[in-house]
Design an enzyme around this catalytic site. Structure first.
Site, PDB file in Angstrom:
ATOM      1  N   ARG A   1       0.814  -1.222   0.000  1.00  0.00           N
ATOM      2  CA  ARG A   1       0.000   0.000   0.000  1.00  0.00           C
ATOM      3  C   ARG A   1       0.839   1.260   0.000  1.00  0.00           C
ATOM      4  O   ARG A   1       0.368   2.328  -0.398  1.00  0.00           O
ATOM      5  CB  ARG A   1      -1.007  -0.033   1.155  1.00  0.00           C
ATOM      6  CG  ARG A   1      -2.196  -0.923   0.790  1.00  0.00           C
ATOM      7  CD  ARG A   1      -2.992  -1.327   1.981  1.00  0.00           C
ATOM      8  NE  ARG A   1      -2.313  -2.375   2.738  1.00  0.00           N
ATOM      9  CZ  ARG A   1      -2.745  -2.877   3.863  1.00  0.00           C
ATOM     10  NH1 ARG A   1      -3.851  -2.413   4.387  1.00  0.00           N
ATOM     11  NH2 ARG A   1      -2.074  -3.826   4.482  1.00  0.00           N
TER      12      ARG A   1
ATOM     13  N   GLU B   1       4.320  -9.471  13.044  1.00  0.00           N
ATOM     14  CA  GLU B   1       3.534  -9.842  14.209  1.00  0.00           C
ATOM     15  C   GLU B   1       3.388 -11.373  14.233  1.00  0.00           C
ATOM     16  O   GLU B   1       3.507 -12.005  15.259  1.00  0.00           O
ATOM     17  CB  GLU B   1       2.166  -9.169  14.124  1.00  0.00           C
ATOM     18  CG  GLU B   1       1.654  -8.690  15.447  1.00  0.00           C
ATOM     19  CD  GLU B   1       0.318  -7.995  15.281  1.00  0.00           C
ATOM     20  OE1 GLU B   1       0.080  -7.403  14.216  1.00  0.00           O
ATOM     21  OE2 GLU B   1      -0.488  -8.069  16.225  1.00  0.00           O
TER      22      GLU B   1
END
Ligand code: PRP
Length: 177
Positions: free
Chosen positions: A59, A96
């Site tokens: 993005r 993560e």
């Protein structure tokens, strides 16, 4: 103006990606002509003085190209591992969940000594922008600014940048999420 556009257009998704978390989807902000203009203007303002813009897969690409045009600089796409033809330089980093890799071409882009701004949509743990900064600096660039649309509260993004990319890197967000 960017903040108002984000407040007006961001789509709030409850319980995503996990229960109790409210996800702010920025897609509708960028789909709105004024929202896109406001966000790109604000990011470009934050990156004033950059000699080159680096947009992070995926993005960050949407924003990086527009910011580079606004600043009159070139653009480097920092890509996820395995997308570019050789030779590449890359860094592996912790996500993560799991690990990931970012790469840039090893040839053909002169990064030596150039002042680079790193652009992405969201800053969370900071792992992605720190990896991108390390990668660009490994290639000789000087990253002085990291600019994102949204910095997620409750994540150690800034501390991670300070520890992993150096305290001299300026971090800008257009909003907190
Ligand atoms: C998201 C986001 C940032 C990164 C932020 O990308 O676009 O690049 O995570 O997280 P961090 O600060 O914890 O590293 P994602 O890895 O989901 O990839 P995508 O842009 O290809 O969807």
């Amino acid at each position: 103006r960017a903040r108002a556009a984000i407040d007006e257009h961001a789509r709030l998704v409850p319980d995503f990606p996990s229960p109790g978390v409210e996800f702010k989807d920025l897609t509708p902000v960028l789909a709105d002509a004024d929202g896109l203009a406001a966000v790109v203007d604000a990011l470009a303002h934050a990156c004033a003085g950059a000699e080159l813009v680096a947009g992070i897969d995926a993005r960050g690409f949407l924003l990086g190209g527009a910011v580079a045009r606004q600043l009159g600089t070139g653009l480097v796409a920092v890509r996820k591992g395995g997308k570019l033809p050789p030779p590449v330089i890359g860094v592996d980093y912790q996500l993560e969940y799991g690990t990931a890799r970012l790469e840039i071409p090893a040839d053909g882009i002169d990064l030596a000594g150039r002042r680079v701004a790193v652009i992405d949509d969201v800053l969370a743990t900071g792992g992605t922008v720190v990896a991108a900064t390390r990668l660009l600096e490994q290639a000789g660039a000087r990253v002085d600014t990291i600019a994102v649309i949204m910095e997620l509260a409750g994540f150690p993004g800034r501390a991670m940048i300070s520890a992993g990319a150096g305290p001299g890197v300026r971090v800008h967000n257009l909003c907190l999420g």
